[in-house]
Scaffold this motif. Structure first.
Motif, PDB file in Angstrom:
ATOM      1  N   GLY A 280       2.396  41.937  31.219  1.00 53.81           N
ATOM      2  CA  GLY A 280       2.371  42.931  30.151  1.00 53.81           C
ATOM      3  C   GLY A 280       0.960  43.339  29.799  1.00 53.81           C
ATOM      4  O   GLY A 280       0.685  44.518  29.553  1.00 53.81           O
ATOM      5  N   LEU A 281       0.041  42.375  29.790  1.00 51.58           N
ATOM      6  CA  LEU A 281      -1.372  42.686  29.541  1.00 51.58           C
ATOM      7  C   LEU A 281      -1.932  43.580  30.627  1.00 51.58           C
ATOM      8  O   LEU A 281      -2.671  44.536  30.347  1.00 51.58           O
ATOM      9  N   VAL A 282      -1.577  43.298  31.880  1.00 57.56           N
ATOM     10  CA  VAL A 282      -2.048  44.122  32.997  1.00 57.56           C
ATOM     11  C   VAL A 282      -1.547  45.560  32.852  1.00 57.56           C
ATOM     12  O   VAL A 282      -2.288  46.526  33.078  1.00 57.56           O
ATOM     13  N   GLU A 283      -0.285  45.722  32.447  1.00 57.36           N
ATOM     14  CA  GLU A 283       0.267  47.055  32.252  1.00 57.36           C
ATOM     15  C   GLU A 283      -0.465  47.806  31.155  1.00 57.36           C
ATOM     16  O   GLU A 283      -0.737  49.011  31.266  1.00 57.36           O
ATOM     17  N   LYS A 284      -0.799  47.112  30.069  1.00 57.45           N
ATOM     18  CA  LYS A 284      -1.547  47.748  28.985  1.00 57.45           C
ATOM     19  C   LYS A 284      -2.912  48.208  29.458  1.00 57.45           C
ATOM     20  O   LYS A 284      -3.384  49.296  29.114  1.00 57.45           O
ATOM     21  N   ILE A 285      -3.567  47.372  30.265  1.00 55.58           N
ATOM     22  CA  ILE A 285      -4.894  47.729  30.788  1.00 55.58           C
ATOM     23  C   ILE A 285      -4.782  48.936  31.710  1.00 55.58           C
ATOM     24  O   ILE A 285      -5.620  49.846  31.672  1.00 55.58           O
ATOM     25  N   ARG A 286      -3.763  48.941  32.543  1.00 50.37           N
ATOM     26  CA  ARG A 286      -3.560  50.071  33.451  1.00 50.37           C
ATOM     27  C   ARG A 286      -3.355  51.388  32.695  1.00 50.37           C
ATOM     28  O   ARG A 286      -3.827  52.448  33.105  1.00 50.37           O
ATOM     29  N   LYS A 287      -2.600  51.303  31.590  1.00 52.59           N
ATOM     30  CA  LYS A 287      -2.306  52.512  30.818  1.00 52.59           C
ATOM     31  C   LYS A 287      -3.426  52.848  29.846  1.00 52.59           C
ATOM     32  O   LYS A 287      -3.361  53.864  29.157  1.00 52.59           O
ATOM     33  N   GLY A 288      -4.442  51.981  29.775  1.00 48.78           N
ATOM     34  CA  GLY A 288      -5.567  52.228  28.901  1.00 48.78           C
ATOM     35  C   GLY A 288      -5.270  52.039  27.439  1.00 48.78           C
ATOM     36  O   GLY A 288      -5.912  52.630  26.568  1.00 48.78           O
ATOM     37  N   VAL A 289      -4.240  51.193  27.148  1.00 53.00           N
ATOM     38  CA  VAL A 289      -3.861  50.938  25.747  1.00 53.00           C
ATOM     39  C   VAL A 289      -4.840  49.978  25.116  1.00 53.00           C
ATOM     40  O   VAL A 289      -5.134  48.948  25.699  1.00 53.00           O
TER      41      VAL A 289
END
Length: 289
Positions: A280-289
């Motif tokens: 989930g953290l990786v996804e947030k980083i990818r989306k720039g959140v």
């Protein structure tokens, strides 16, 4: 320098244990939403089959291959007879697979008794400074990394992987598009079982092979999967790395029991701080959140 080598060796040893113990469980849960409480018993069966082969003078590598193939076939049968009825029913899968785990333990206890003959650890040791390191455990680290890379490539760059991910995201739409979702589920479960068999076979020379061997793996495997989050590959790698580092460092300083406690405490903190896990953290980083 010697203390650095000791720390690195313990960290990598913990990392390989967590990865090999959890990757099969992570694949089954991530792709099928099935919580396999019998995962530890799949590992135990792999260890038993390997030990039976090795004690009958079958070469080491061939014994590992036989164990993996046997548990793969066993996984296909279990999926066909039991798991195929539990898709999208995670709570039911917990109860059923927990009962399966108890049944497997008792059957093995009745057939083989409480212990199996030990198999000596191959490859010997290497001395670096004042540290005597097991070559076999270093090979396990290499195997765990290769397994992760192979799984990542397989599920991201093959047609089967594409269909599996489509089935995971929306099974009804995937089925409407002509994907054989039943086959995808069956093969995914078989692959998860195969990795459990591989783990059991590889760790049989390292641990006492008993009917409760799976208990040594299952809690740490579940912890790694939960901390990893929804992505069964990236999340497992990151969780295995983080928890392996904590477990390895604390185990070297205070013993393995305290190391396991420290790992569980770290897992609780990670779950509290990262509800979606590392993936989930990786996804947030990818989306720039």
């Amino acid at each position: 320098m010697d203390i650095v080598i000791s720390f690195l060796y313990q960290i990598f040893d913990s990392f390989s244990f967590l990865i090999l113990a959890s990757i099969g469980l992570a694949v089954i849960f991530g792709m099928m939403n099935i919580i396999n409480m019998a995962h530890g018993e799949f590992i135990m069966l792999g260890a038993y089959i390997f030990t039976l082969c090795a004690t009958h003078k079958i070469p080491f590598v061939l014994s590992v291959i036989i164990a993996v193939l046997a548990i793969t076939i066993f996984g296909i049968l279990i999926h066909k007879l039991i798991i195929s009825k539990l898709h999208a029913r995670p709570m039911d899968s917990i109860v059923i697979t927990y009962g399966l785990s108890l049944a497997i333990k008792q059957i093995i206890q009745i057939i083989f008794g409480s212990t199996m003959p030990s198999v000596s650890m191959p490859l010997g040791a290497v001395t670096i400074g004042e540290n005597v390191l097991s070559v076999y455990r270093l090979v396990l680290v290499l195997i765990s990394v290769i397994t992760l890379i192979a799984f990542y490539m397989f599920f991201n760059y093959t047609k089967f992987g594409l269909y599996s991910r489509a089935t995971m995201q929306n099974a009804e739409v995937a089925k409407a598009l002509g994907i054989n979702t039943g086959f995808e589920y069956s093969m995914t479960f078989a692959i998860g079982a195969a990795i459990a068999g591989l783990c059991g076979a590889l760790y049989a020379p390292v641990m006492a092979v008993t009917p409760v061997l799976g208990d040594s793996f299952i809690i740490q495997a579940f912890t790694t999967v939960v901390v990893g989050g929804g992505n069964p590959l990236i999340g497992t790698f990151l969780a295995g790395s983080a928890l392996g580092m904590i477990s390895g460092i604390v185990s070297l300083q205070a013993g393995q029991f305290i190391g396991k406690i420290a790992m569980l405490v770290a897992a609780i903190i990670c779950i509290r701080a990262l509800p979606g896990g590392f993936s989930g953290l990786v996804e947030k980083i990818r989306k720039g959140v």
